[in-house]
Scaffold this motif. Structure first.
Motif, PDB file in Angstrom:
ATOM      1  N   GLY A   1       0.805  -1.221   0.000  1.00  0.00           N
ATOM      2  CA  GLY A   1       0.000   0.000   0.000  1.00  0.00           C
ATOM      3  C   GLY A   1       0.838   1.271   0.000  1.00  0.00           C
ATOM      4  N   TYR A   2       0.130   2.382   0.029  1.00  0.00           N
ATOM      5  CA  TYR A   2       0.801   3.680   0.058  1.00  0.00           C
ATOM      6  C   TYR A   2       1.544   3.913   1.374  1.00  0.00           C
ATOM      7  N   GLY A   3       0.999   3.415   2.483  1.00  0.00           N
ATOM      8  CA  GLY A   3       1.663   3.609   3.782  1.00  0.00           C
ATOM      9  C   GLY A   3       3.073   3.038   3.792  1.00  0.00           C
TER      10      GLY A   3
ATOM     11  N   LEU B   1      -3.229  -0.526  16.374  1.00  0.00           N
ATOM     12  CA  LEU B   1      -4.059   0.681  16.344  1.00  0.00           C
ATOM     13  C   LEU B   1      -5.415   0.354  15.751  1.00  0.00           C
ATOM     14  N   ASP B   2      -6.470   0.849  16.378  1.00  0.00           N
ATOM     15  CA  ASP B   2      -7.748   0.916  15.684  1.00  0.00           C
ATOM     16  C   ASP B   2      -8.233   2.343  15.792  1.00  0.00           C
ATOM     17  N   ALA B   3      -8.146   3.042  14.679  1.00  0.00           N
ATOM     18  CA  ALA B   3      -8.370   4.485  14.659  1.00  0.00           C
ATOM     19  C   ALA B   3      -9.844   4.874  14.693  1.00  0.00           C
ATOM     20  N   VAL B   4     -10.752   3.908  14.825  1.00  0.00           N
ATOM     21  CA  VAL B   4     -12.147   4.308  15.030  1.00  0.00           C
ATOM     22  C   VAL B   4     -12.499   4.442  16.515  1.00  0.00           C
TER      23      VAL B   4
ATOM     24  N   PRO C   1      -4.768   5.550  -8.863  1.00  0.00           N
ATOM     25  CA  PRO C   1      -5.103   4.182  -8.470  1.00  0.00           C
ATOM     26  C   PRO C   1      -3.895   3.264  -8.306  1.00  0.00           C
ATOM     27  N   LEU C   2      -3.927   2.485  -7.218  1.00  0.00           N
ATOM     28  CA  LEU C   2      -2.866   1.511  -6.903  1.00  0.00           C
ATOM     29  C   LEU C   2      -3.544   0.213  -6.456  1.00  0.00           C
ATOM     30  N   GLY C   3      -3.028  -0.909  -6.892  1.00  0.00           N
ATOM     31  CA  GLY C   3      -3.622  -2.198  -6.533  1.00  0.00           C
ATOM     32  C   GLY C   3      -3.266  -2.667  -5.139  1.00  0.00           C
ATOM     33  N   SER C   4      -3.579  -1.852  -4.134  1.00  0.00           N
ATOM     34  CA  SER C   4      -3.305  -2.213  -2.733  1.00  0.00           C
ATOM     35  C   SER C   4      -4.344  -3.217  -2.259  1.00  0.00           C
ATOM     36  N   ARG C   5      -4.150  -3.695  -1.050  1.00  0.00           N
ATOM     37  CA  ARG C   5      -5.119  -4.620  -0.471  1.00  0.00           C
ATOM     38  C   ARG C   5      -6.495  -3.956  -0.338  1.00  0.00           C
TER      39      ARG C   5
ATOM     40  N   ALA D   1     -16.465  10.812   2.501  1.00  0.00           N
ATOM     41  CA  ALA D   1     -15.395  10.778   3.514  1.00  0.00           C
ATOM     42  C   ALA D   1     -14.144  11.487   2.978  1.00  0.00           C
ATOM     43  N   LYS D   2     -13.835  11.302   1.703  1.00  0.00           N
ATOM     44  CA  LYS D   2     -12.651  11.963   1.132  1.00  0.00           C
ATOM     45  C   LYS D   2     -12.888  13.466   0.981  1.00  0.00           C
ATOM     46  N   ALA D   3     -14.138  13.864   0.681  1.00  0.00           N
ATOM     47  CA  ALA D   3     -14.450  15.293   0.606  1.00  0.00           C
ATOM     48  C   ALA D   3     -14.251  15.937   1.981  1.00  0.00           C
TER      49      ALA D   3
HETATM   50  P1  NAD Z   1      -3.798  -0.314   2.273  1.00  0.00           P
HETATM   51  O1  NAD Z   1      -4.622  -1.534   2.395  1.00  0.00           O
HETATM   52  O2  NAD Z   1      -2.319  -0.481   2.135  1.00  0.00           O
HETATM   53  O3  NAD Z   1      -4.009   0.683   3.492  1.00  0.00           O
HETATM   54  C1  NAD Z   1      -5.189   0.830   4.219  1.00  0.00           C
HETATM   55  C2  NAD Z   1      -4.858   0.477   5.656  1.00  0.00           C
HETATM   56  O4  NAD Z   1      -5.874   0.929   6.523  1.00  0.00           O
HETATM   57  C3  NAD Z   1      -4.723  -1.026   5.879  1.00  0.00           C
HETATM   58  O5  NAD Z   1      -3.430  -1.287   6.400  1.00  0.00           O
HETATM   59  C4  NAD Z   1      -5.789  -1.313   6.926  1.00  0.00           C
HETATM   60  O6  NAD Z   1      -5.381  -2.317   7.805  1.00  0.00           O
HETATM   61  C5  NAD Z   1      -5.891   0.033   7.607  1.00  0.00           C
HETATM   62  N1  NAD Z   1      -7.114   0.270   8.384  1.00  0.00           N
HETATM   63  C6  NAD Z   1      -8.406   0.107   8.001  1.00  0.00           C
HETATM   64  N2  NAD Z   1      -9.221   0.441   9.013  1.00  0.00           N
HETATM   65  C7  NAD Z   1      -8.437   0.844  10.049  1.00  0.00           C
HETATM   66  C8  NAD Z   1      -8.696   1.289  11.375  1.00  0.00           C
HETATM   67  N3  NAD Z   1      -9.939   1.401  11.843  1.00  0.00           N
HETATM   68  N4  NAD Z   1      -7.649   1.605  12.171  1.00  0.00           N
HETATM   69  C9  NAD Z   1      -6.378   1.493  11.721  1.00  0.00           C
HETATM   70  N5  NAD Z   1      -6.073   1.074  10.470  1.00  0.00           N
HETATM   71  C10 NAD Z   1      -7.098   0.739   9.658  1.00  0.00           C
HETATM   72  O7  NAD Z   1      -4.417   0.476   1.037  1.00  0.00           O
HETATM   73  P2  NAD Z   1      -4.067   1.881   0.349  1.00  0.00           P
HETATM   74  O8  NAD Z   1      -4.885   1.871  -0.891  1.00  0.00           O
HETATM   75  O9  NAD Z   1      -2.619   2.103   0.243  1.00  0.00           O
HETATM   76  O10 NAD Z   1      -4.721   2.943   1.324  1.00  0.00           O
HETATM   77  C11 NAD Z   1      -4.006   3.953   2.014  1.00  0.00           C
HETATM   78  C12 NAD Z   1      -4.680   5.295   1.801  1.00  0.00           C
HETATM   79  O11 NAD Z   1      -4.544   5.669   0.427  1.00  0.00           O
HETATM   80  C13 NAD Z   1      -6.185   5.317   2.093  1.00  0.00           C
HETATM   81  O12 NAD Z   1      -6.535   6.540   2.703  1.00  0.00           O
HETATM   82  C14 NAD Z   1      -6.784   5.253   0.702  1.00  0.00           C
HETATM   83  O13 NAD Z   1      -8.103   5.789   0.641  1.00  0.00           O
HETATM   84  C15 NAD Z   1      -5.791   6.116  -0.040  1.00  0.00           C
HETATM   85  N6  NAD Z   1      -5.847   6.035  -1.510  1.00  0.00           N
HETATM   86  C16 NAD Z   1      -5.701   4.832  -2.148  1.00  0.00           C
HETATM   87  C17 NAD Z   1      -5.779   4.768  -3.536  1.00  0.00           C
HETATM   88  C18 NAD Z   1      -5.617   3.455  -4.258  1.00  0.00           C
HETATM   89  O14 NAD Z   1      -5.928   3.370  -5.446  1.00  0.00           O
HETATM   90  N7  NAD Z   1      -5.100   2.418  -3.614  1.00  0.00           N
HETATM   91  C19 NAD Z   1      -5.972   5.944  -4.282  1.00  0.00           C
HETATM   92  C20 NAD Z   1      -6.094   7.166  -3.610  1.00  0.00           C
HETATM   93  C21 NAD Z   1      -6.041   7.193  -2.220  1.00  0.00           C
END
Ligand code: NAD
Length: 286
Positions: free
Chosen positions: A15-17, A72-75, A219-223, A189-191
């Motif tokens: 993912g992006y992180g 972490l659970d950020a909710v 767009p990225l093919g993340s989980r 949510a994104k807005a």
């Molecule tokens: P990712 O699966 O790598 O990351 C999402 C992470 O959020 C996961 O590790 C998941 O475990 C975690 N998560 C979900 N609920 C959670 C919670 N309650 N507490 C803590 N962690 C939680 O996927 P990604 O696509 O890299 O997403 C990262 C960010 O990038 C997101 O904000 C996503 O909306 C954004 N984004 C993604 C894309 C895309 O195409 N992949 C495009 C634009 C923006």
């Protein structure tokens, strides 16, 4: 002293992180990550067993070091907010101190301060539903996990962020243009996240001269994206229609994050920065 970064939302190397962690590590930052509780065990055991070693490789051949992984659970902001069924859940009961407030307390006890906060997480249980067919519960859950989670993290981290620090999140163009398939209130949510970026930039800037920006990524093919289900189509669409007809690499978003966190971006705050091969600038697909 090198900078210390906390990256919320890393649970694998796709993912992006993860890409942001790598670019920040490449620039010399110390890396702490926050991993969603249900994904914690598999992430930590994969790390330990060397499953990510190939993708941990930095340019000098060394492996990126993650100094500490925090559940972490950020909710949930504090223990009082956690419902009984979650508390009793095996995966949650096996970890501790994973609400936002407790994570920040742990980071404070372990390291004192941070310089960089990254929010790279989102969740919308009804993402595959049309917005007009989304339930109140699903909509509020999307906002809670994907937007308020950022306010909560910044609110709690701000007191231990060093003056001049930087905070950023990840957003998606569905906030401002119609992207069919990005449902369940995720577009809303994104807005909210983008609007909050501006207001938080003002507040954190005036309080501690901390900069707050968001990267609108292509767009990225993340989980997470695969779970939505239309990601391959979006990647193909971008490849065909964007000004730059090339694959979008997570590393390109990581490098932008490293730039935004650095003094090179010292006058940039409250901004939505597009890292999408320019797709956002198109009016029609050609
Ligand atoms: P990712 O699966 O790598 O990351 C999402 C992470 O959020 C996961 O590790 C998941 O475990 C975690 N998560 C979900 N609920 C959670 C919670 N309650 N507490 C803590 N962690 C939680 O996927 P990604 O696509 O890299 O997403 C990262 C960010 O990038 C997101 O904000 C996503 O909306 C954004 N984004 C993604 C894309 C895309 O195409 N992949 C495009 C634009 C923006």
């Amino acid at each position: 002293r090198g900078k210390r970064a906390f990256i919320a939302g890393v649970a694998d190397d796709n993912g992006y992180g993860w890409a942001i962690a790598k670019s920040l590590a490449e620039a010399g930052a110390e890396i702490l990550v926050g991993t969603w509780v249900p994904a914690l065990n598999i992430f930590e055991s994969s790390l330990r067993r060397g499953k990510f070693d190939e993708s941990r490789k930095l340019q000098d051949g060394s492996l990126m070091k993650i100094t500490k992984v925090y559940p972490l659970d950020a909710v949930y902001d504090s223990p009082e907010d956690v419902p009984e069924d979650v508390k009793a859940n095996k995966r949650y009961a096996g970890a501790s101190n994973w609400t936002v407030q407790e994570v920040v307390e742990s980071v404070k006890n372990d390291f004192g301060t941070i310089d960089i906060l990254v929010h790279s997480l989102a969740n919308g249980p009804e993402v595959s539903k049309l917005l007009s067919e989304t339930s109140r519960k699903g909509y509020l859950a999307a906002i809670s996990a994907s937007s308020y989670s950022y306010i909560s993290l910044l609110k709690h981290f701000l007191p231990i962020m060093n003056q001049g620090g930087s905070s950023l999140s990840l957003t998606y163009i569905a906030s401002e243009r119609i992207i069919p398939g990005y449902g369940g209130g995720m577009s809303s949510a994104k807005a909210a996240l983008e609007s909050d970026t501006r207001v938080l930039a003002f507040e954190a800037g005036r309080k501690k001269r901390i900069r707050v920006n968001t990267i609108s990524a292509g767009p990225l093919g993340s989980r997470a994206a695969k779970a939505i289900g239309f990601i391959d189509m979006m990647i193909d669409y971008s490849f065909t229609n964007a000004p730059l007809q090339k694959e979008l690499h997570a590393e390109e978003v990581g490098n932008t994050a490293a730039f935004l966190a650095s003094p090179l971006a010292s006058a940039i705050t409250g901004s939505v920065i597009y890292v999408d091969n320019g797709l956002n600038a198109m009016g029609v697909g050609v």
